[in-house]
Design an enzyme around this catalytic site. Structure first.
Site, short mmCIF file in Angstrom:
data_model
loop_
_atom_site.label_atom_id
_atom_site.label_comp_id
_atom_site.label_asym_id
_atom_site.label_seq_id
_atom_site.Cartn_x
_atom_site.Cartn_y
_atom_site.Cartn_z
CE LYS A 221 32.41 2.12 -49.54
NZ LYS A 221 33.13 0.96 -49.02
CB SER B 180 33.62 6.12 -52.55
OG SER B 180 33.00 6.75 -53.63
CE1 TYR C 48 29.22 1.66 -51.55
CE2 TYR C 48 29.19 3.68 -52.85
CZ TYR C 48 29.87 2.57 -52.38
OH TYR C 48 31.19 2.38 -52.71
P1 NAD Z 1 32.61 -6.12 -55.42
O1 NAD Z 1 31.16 -6.26 -55.11
O2 NAD Z 1 33.12 -6.67 -56.70
O3 NAD Z 1 33.48 -6.78 -54.24
C1 NAD Z 1 33.05 -6.76 -52.90
C2 NAD Z 1 33.18 -8.18 -52.37
O4 NAD Z 1 32.76 -8.20 -51.01
C3 NAD Z 1 32.29 -9.17 -53.13
O5 NAD Z 1 33.09 -10.27 -53.55
C4 NAD Z 1 31.23 -9.62 -52.10
O6 NAD Z 1 30.87 -10.96 -52.28
C5 NAD Z 1 31.96 -9.37 -50.77
N1 NAD Z 1 31.11 -9.06 -49.62
C6 NAD Z 1 30.16 -8.10 -49.52
N2 NAD Z 1 29.60 -8.13 -48.29
C7 NAD Z 1 30.23 -9.12 -47.60
C8 NAD Z 1 30.10 -9.63 -46.27
N3 NAD Z 1 29.21 -9.14 -45.42
N4 NAD Z 1 30.91 -10.63 -45.89
C9 NAD Z 1 31.84 -11.16 -46.75
N5 NAD Z 1 31.99 -10.72 -48.00
C10 NAD Z 1 31.19 -9.71 -48.43
O7 NAD Z 1 32.96 -4.57 -55.27
P2 NAD Z 1 34.27 -3.77 -55.73
O8 NAD Z 1 33.92 -2.93 -56.89
O9 NAD Z 1 35.42 -4.65 -55.80
O10 NAD Z 1 34.41 -2.77 -54.49
C11 NAD Z 1 35.28 -3.05 -53.41
C12 NAD Z 1 35.17 -1.93 -52.40
O11 NAD Z 1 35.49 -0.69 -53.03
C13 NAD Z 1 33.78 -1.75 -51.80
O12 NAD Z 1 33.92 -1.39 -50.44
C14 NAD Z 1 33.22 -0.59 -52.59
O13 NAD Z 1 32.25 0.10 -51.86
C15 NAD Z 1 34.46 0.25 -52.80
N6 NAD Z 1 34.37 1.15 -53.95
C16 NAD Z 1 34.12 0.63 -55.19
C17 NAD Z 1 34.02 1.48 -56.29
C18 NAD Z 1 33.71 0.93 -57.66
O14 NAD Z 1 33.37 1.70 -58.55
N7 NAD Z 1 33.83 -0.37 -57.91
C19 NAD Z 1 34.20 2.86 -56.11
C20 NAD Z 1 34.49 3.35 -54.85
C21 NAD Z 1 34.57 2.49 -53.77
#
Ligand code: NAD
Ligand code: UDP
Length: 338
Positions: free
Chosen positions: A154, A125, A150
């Site tokens: 990262k 991120s 959080y």
């Molecule tokens: P999201 O919550 O929609 O998807 C994450 C998925 O991981 C979910 O389906 C959840 O059920 C699953 N999950 C979490 N912990 C788990 C575990 N221990 N075992 C199995 N499954 C697990 O989030 P997203 O927005 O799709 O984000 C995806 C990645 O991108 C994450 O790592 C997040 O930190 C990163 N990210 C997201 C954003 C954003 O704005 N959405 C920005 C920067 C980085």
């Protein structure tokens, strides 16, 4: 290629699964559904014609992870999305965040090494940059102390991968996302925030559809042209496409000294008011919003230098802000119709 997509029923993961399948790759998803639903698999099937395999378990369970890798011979790589991601919640429950995000990654790294699955794409991120001293921010900019547990997960994850990659033979790409928004143009998959959304776009669309009374614009006294904070918003489908290119690059790369890092944004910033104006333009609605105090921990402005991703991955975001807000609105209306 056959790719494990962890967190593949989540927001960014599901769009990436669609992109992988449409490019002819085979996908296996692992997700414990703590922030998504198994129904996403059917929706992906409607878009691509193929429902990906889903295994439901928690990636912090080391034995389950080892068992999974043992059963899935011939995996070419892992795209690791699974993590908790709510900044505010991470301040309240720091150990939950460290355990979930770091232990999952450790288990995956070890199992990859054991089974010689040597290509990893990791979701990082732009929070690792904090408020950069100069803009647009490049991958070379100094990392700053994280403002939340959080954000710290990262930063630590990036370091963990960098420490382990040369020892294990794992080649990795670390993708630093700016602000992913929008939904698939089919409106069959999108972001599904549980409870009150933290992020701007779902808050806007939920306000417009009548689930929320009003949007609070967090601060109009920033040192920006209209006083509201600036971010680099990127369409989730553009973001998904970059993951496929990153994995394809890794599969062809002979050698790698250290993990490669890429910013994923559009390369320009928009203020909160500009996003609202875009939403009003594409929806034809007037949004109910009011200016409130700044949100603690928010930075003033950030946008990406994306030239590295363009030159090395051959990737460039193509969607406009209006396309992003329109797709988010179509997704909200689809949800309301269900
Ligand atoms: P999201 O919550 O929609 O998807 C994450 C998925 O991981 C979910 O389906 C959840 O059920 C699953 N999950 C979490 N912990 C788990 C575990 N221990 N075992 C199995 N499954 C697990 O989030 P997203 O927005 O799709 O984000 C995806 C990645 O991108 C994450 O790592 C997040 O930190 C990163 N990210 C997201 C954003 C954003 O704005 N959405 C920005 C920067 C980085
Ligand atoms: N924002 C806002 N009202 C909201 C949610 C967000 O004004 O209800 C602003 C927030 O202050 C930031 C921008 O919108 O300037 C993007 O916030 P978001 O939480 O979506 O992403 P962040 O950049 O904080 O990760």
């Amino acid at each position: 290629m056959k790719i494990l997509v962890s967190g593949g029923t989540g927001y960014i993961g599901s769009h990436t699964v669609v992109e992988l399948q449409q490019k002819g790759h085979e996908v296996v998803i692992v997700d414990n559904l703590c922030n998504s639903s198994a129904g996403v698999i059917r929706q992906i099937g409607k878009i691509t014609g193929t429902e990906p395999l889903l295994e439901v378990f928690d990636l912090t369970d080391r034995h389950r992870v080892e068992d999974f890798f043992g059963r899935h011979a011939g995996l070419d790589g892992v795209i690791h999305f699974a993590a908790f991601k709510a900044v505010g919640e991470s301040v309240q429950k720091p150990l939950d965040y460290y355990r979930n995000n770091l232990v999952s990654l450790m288990n995956i790294l070890e199992a990859m090494h054991q089974q010689r699955v040597l290509h990893l794409v990791f979701s990082s991120s732009c929070t690792v940059y904090g408020q950069p001293e100069s803009l647009p921010v490049t991958e070379e900019a100094p990392l700053q102390k994280a403002l939340s547990p959080y954000g710290n997960t990262k930063r630590i994850s990036e370091e963990m991968i960098a420490d382990y990659a040369p020892l294990s033979g794992i080649k990795a790409v670390l993708l630093r996302y700016f602000n992913p928004i929008g939904a698939h143009p089919s409106a069959l998959i999108g972001e599904l925030p549980l409870g009150e959304p933290n992020n701007l776009l779902p808050y806007i669309t939920q306000t417009a559809i009548g689930k929320r009374a009003a949007l609070s614009v967090f601060g109009a006294d920033y040192n920006t042209p209209d006083g509201t904070a600036i971010r680099d918003y990127i369409h989730v489908c553009d973001l998904a496409n970059a993951h496929v290119l990153a994995m394809e690059r890794l599969s062809k790369l002979q050698q790698q000294q250290k993990p490669e890092v890429f910013n994923l944004g559009t390369g320009h910033g928009n203020s909160v008011l500009e996003v609202i104006q875009s939403f009003e333009r594409v929806s034809g609605l007037k949004l109910n919003y009011r200016i409130t105090d700044r949100r603690p921990g928010d930075i003033e402005q950030v946008w990406a230098d994306v030239s590295l991703a363009e030159s090395v991955l051959g990737w460039k975001a193509v969607s406009s802000l209006d396309e992003m807000t329109r797709s988010a609105w179509n997704w909200e209306k689809y949800l309301a119709s269900q």
